[in-house]
Design an enzyme around this catalytic site. Structure first.
Site, PDB file in Angstrom:
ATOM      1  N   HIS A 172      -9.933 -39.610 -21.173  1.00  0.00           N
ATOM      2  CA  HIS A 172      -9.775 -37.959 -21.692  1.00  0.00           C
ATOM      3  C   HIS A 172     -10.502 -38.164 -22.895  1.00  0.00           C
ATOM      4  O   HIS A 172     -11.369 -37.046 -23.243  1.00  0.00           O
ATOM      5  CB  HIS A 172      -8.185 -37.888 -22.145  1.00  0.00           C
ATOM      6  CG  HIS A 172      -7.115 -37.676 -21.182  1.00  0.00           C
ATOM      7  ND1 HIS A 172      -6.355 -38.933 -20.875  1.00  0.00           N
ATOM      8  CD2 HIS A 172      -7.055 -36.895 -20.066  1.00  0.00           C
ATOM      9  CE1 HIS A 172      -5.743 -38.438 -19.963  1.00  0.00           C
ATOM     10  NE2 HIS A 172      -5.800 -37.265 -19.455  1.00  0.00           N
ATOM     11  N   ASP A 230     -10.773 -37.049 -10.884  1.00  0.00           N
ATOM     12  CA  ASP A 230      -9.975 -35.830  -9.973  1.00  0.00           C
ATOM     13  C   ASP A 230     -11.369 -35.147  -9.126  1.00  0.00           C
ATOM     14  O   ASP A 230     -11.279 -33.985  -9.616  1.00  0.00           O
ATOM     15  CB  ASP A 230      -9.233 -35.261 -10.733  1.00  0.00           C
ATOM     16  CG  ASP A 230      -8.171 -35.890 -11.233  1.00  0.00           C
ATOM     17  OD1 ASP A 230      -7.206 -36.168 -10.746  1.00  0.00           O
ATOM     18  OD2 ASP A 230      -8.158 -36.552 -12.738  1.00  0.00           O
ATOM     19  N   GLN A 280     -10.424 -31.746  -7.647  1.00  0.00           N
ATOM     20  CA  GLN A 280     -10.020 -31.048  -8.345  1.00  0.00           C
ATOM     21  C   GLN A 280     -11.476 -30.376  -9.146  1.00  0.00           C
ATOM     22  O   GLN A 280     -11.520 -29.103  -9.184  1.00  0.00           O
ATOM     23  CB  GLN A 280      -9.259 -31.327  -9.626  1.00  0.00           C
ATOM     24  CG  GLN A 280      -9.157 -30.568 -10.957  1.00  0.00           C
ATOM     25  CD  GLN A 280      -8.171 -31.302 -11.802  1.00  0.00           C
ATOM     26  OE1 GLN A 280      -6.883 -31.213 -11.655  1.00  0.00           O
ATOM     27  NE2 GLN A 280      -8.520 -31.833 -12.836  1.00  0.00           N
ATOM     28  N   VAL A 302     -13.820 -43.400 -16.274  1.00  0.00           N
ATOM     29  CA  VAL A 302     -13.676 -44.256 -17.121  1.00  0.00           C
ATOM     30  C   VAL A 302     -12.717 -45.254 -16.432  1.00  0.00           C
ATOM     31  O   VAL A 302     -11.738 -44.824 -16.010  1.00  0.00           O
ATOM     32  CB  VAL A 302     -13.311 -43.790 -18.641  1.00  0.00           C
ATOM     33  CG1 VAL A 302     -12.997 -44.901 -19.637  1.00  0.00           C
ATOM     34  CG2 VAL A 302     -14.152 -42.782 -19.151  1.00  0.00           C
ATOM     35  N   SER A 347      -5.631 -43.760 -15.804  1.00  0.00           N
ATOM     36  CA  SER A 347      -4.983 -42.638 -15.501  1.00  0.00           C
ATOM     37  C   SER A 347      -3.629 -42.817 -16.307  1.00  0.00           C
ATOM     38  O   SER A 347      -2.953 -43.748 -16.537  1.00  0.00           O
ATOM     39  CB  SER A 347      -4.445 -42.854 -13.776  1.00  0.00           C
ATOM     40  OG  SER A 347      -3.322 -41.935 -13.773  1.00  0.00           O
ATOM     41  N   SER A 348      -2.985 -41.353 -16.689  1.00  0.00           N
ATOM     42  CA  SER A 348      -1.699 -41.434 -17.477  1.00  0.00           C
ATOM     43  C   SER A 348      -0.784 -42.117 -16.450  1.00  0.00           C
ATOM     44  O   SER A 348       0.427 -42.465 -16.941  1.00  0.00           O
ATOM     45  CB  SER A 348      -1.353 -40.039 -17.664  1.00  0.00           C
ATOM     46  OG  SER A 348      -2.360 -39.291 -18.145  1.00  0.00           O
TER      47      SER A 348
HETATM   48  P1  AMP Z   1      -5.066 -35.258 -16.574  1.00  0.00           P
HETATM   49  O1  AMP Z   1      -4.543 -35.087 -17.879  1.00  0.00           O
HETATM   50  O2  AMP Z   1      -4.459 -36.401 -15.612  1.00  0.00           O
HETATM   51  O3  AMP Z   1      -4.814 -34.038 -15.951  1.00  0.00           O
HETATM   52  O4  AMP Z   1      -6.563 -34.937 -16.741  1.00  0.00           O
HETATM   53  C1  AMP Z   1      -7.250 -34.448 -17.528  1.00  0.00           C
HETATM   54  C2  AMP Z   1      -8.844 -34.386 -17.150  1.00  0.00           C
HETATM   55  O5  AMP Z   1      -9.009 -35.959 -17.550  1.00  0.00           O
HETATM   56  C3  AMP Z   1      -9.165 -34.287 -15.779  1.00  0.00           C
HETATM   57  O6  AMP Z   1     -10.660 -33.659 -15.836  1.00  0.00           O
HETATM   58  C4  AMP Z   1      -9.246 -35.497 -15.404  1.00  0.00           C
HETATM   59  O7  AMP Z   1      -9.920 -35.703 -14.396  1.00  0.00           O
HETATM   60  C5  AMP Z   1      -9.877 -36.283 -16.540  1.00  0.00           C
HETATM   61  N1  AMP Z   1      -9.411 -37.841 -16.172  1.00  0.00           N
HETATM   62  C6  AMP Z   1      -8.379 -38.246 -15.967  1.00  0.00           C
HETATM   63  N2  AMP Z   1      -8.643 -39.721 -15.928  1.00  0.00           N
HETATM   64  C7  AMP Z   1      -9.982 -39.892 -16.380  1.00  0.00           C
HETATM   65  C8  AMP Z   1     -10.832 -40.961 -16.116  1.00  0.00           C
HETATM   66  N3  AMP Z   1     -10.255 -42.424 -15.973  1.00  0.00           N
HETATM   67  N4  AMP Z   1     -12.074 -40.754 -16.347  1.00  0.00           N
HETATM   68  C9  AMP Z   1     -12.537 -39.559 -16.582  1.00  0.00           C
HETATM   69  N5  AMP Z   1     -11.827 -38.496 -16.671  1.00  0.00           N
HETATM   70  C10 AMP Z   1     -10.584 -38.739 -16.378  1.00  0.00           C
END
Ligand code: AMP
Length: 286
Positions: free
Chosen positions: A39, A152, A155, A178, A187-188
């Site tokens: 993020h 994603d 998405q 990343v 990932s969260s």
């Molecule tokens: P989320 O909070 O998981 O819905 O992700 C929010 C945004 O962060 C989305 O556009 C995801 O694709 C991006 N995102 C999540 N994990 C990563 C990562 N490891 N590297 C790059 N972008 C990410």
């Protein structure tokens, strides 16, 4: 600096109208919170191209296909605000579900064939919920640019298509995935992994790299690539493979033969945690 936090759509709109008048370009980073270095990369990319960065933090109920996943989704509000401030976001939009959906949305964005495969196939209604909330965020924030992670990938493809098809005036900016030092995509949901699951998880990225190598060496048959590359995940007793697909990067439809750039995408369960990852690949020019 501490970001300004808004929970009200109307108050956010008024603040952004003032910023727009003063000539600031607005970058939007939509998230569900539990922020990590992936993020942060999105926020930094937005900051490098826009005078004002808005991060939305909203665990969107209508994109969850499982209630338990929604309930246990991490919500570390204080540390998220700190991360936003440190990475250069001036505004955090963190609405309640009531603020976003009032007494219930009856109109939704229909994602169409882009949601037919990969996660769309296994998570009914997920992309309808994603497209709907992202379009709402675009209408609330009216950003010049919006930042999405390649992590994603389906998405991202869907949002690009939605913006084209529905003529939304926003530029979509992709940001590379990343990873942890061992290759696991950040990932969260990684925080739900047990120590042994965490140790096993990089098998997903290794299988993607193997598939990319096989394609690079000239293998054209997706099912052969799949059976050789997915074997590592299938052999791991801690993993359960949900899908391993090779698709066209813009239509997200499975390819019959690999003749140009493709995206290789995986979803696998480690215990009760579902992880996804993907890489791009292309065969060597002949
Ligand atoms: P989320 O909070 O998981 O819905 O992700 C929010 C945004 O962060 C989305 O556009 C995801 O694709 C991006 N995102 C999540 N994990 C990563 C990562 N490891 N590297 C790059 N972008 C990410």
């Amino acid at each position: 600096m501490n970001p300004q936090v808004f929970a009200s759509i109307e108050e956010l709109r008024q603040a952004l109208a003032r910023e727009r008048l003063s000539g600031s370009r607005i970058g939007l980073v939509p998230t569900m919170g539990a922020l990590h270095a992936g993020h942060v990369r999105l926020i930094e990319a937005a900051r490098s191209e826009c005078e004002l960065v808005v991060v939305s933090i909203f665990v969107n109920p209508i994109q969850f296909d499982r209630q338990d996943d929604f309930e246990r989704y991490p919500r570390p509000v204080e540390s998220d605000l700190l991360t936003c401030g440190q990475s250069g976001a001036a505004i955090v939009f963190s609405p309640s579900a009531k603020e976003m959906y009032g007494s219930g949305n009856t109109v939704h964005v229909e994602p169409g064939p882009l949601a037919a495969h990969l996660c769309g196939k296994f998570r009914p209604g997920h992309f309808r919920g994603v497209a709907t909330v992202v379009l709402k965020l675009f209408n609330i924030v009216r950003p010049d640019r919006a930042y999405f992670g390649e992590k994603d990938f389906q998405q991202l493809a869907l949002i690009r298509r939605m913006v084209d098809d529905l003529n939304v005036a926003v530029e979509i900016r992709p940001v590379p995935t990343v990873r942890e030092p061992d290759g696991l995509a950040m990932s969260s949901r990684n925080r739900h992994l047990s120590p042994s699951e965490r140790e096993a998880a990089p098998v997903i990225f290794r299988s993607l790299l193997l598939a990319r190598n096989l394609i690079g060496q000239g293998l054209r048959d997706p099912s052969e690539v799949r059976s050789r590359a997915a074997a590592g995940i299938e052999a791991n007793p801690l993993c359960r493979l949900e899908y391993f697909e090779i698709v066209d990067p813009s239509t997200v439809q499975p390819v019959g033969s690999i003749s140009g750039p493709v995206r290789i995408a995986v979803a696998a369960w480690l215990g009760s945690t579902r992880l996804i990852d993907n890489v791009e690949a292309s065969h060597l020019p002949t």
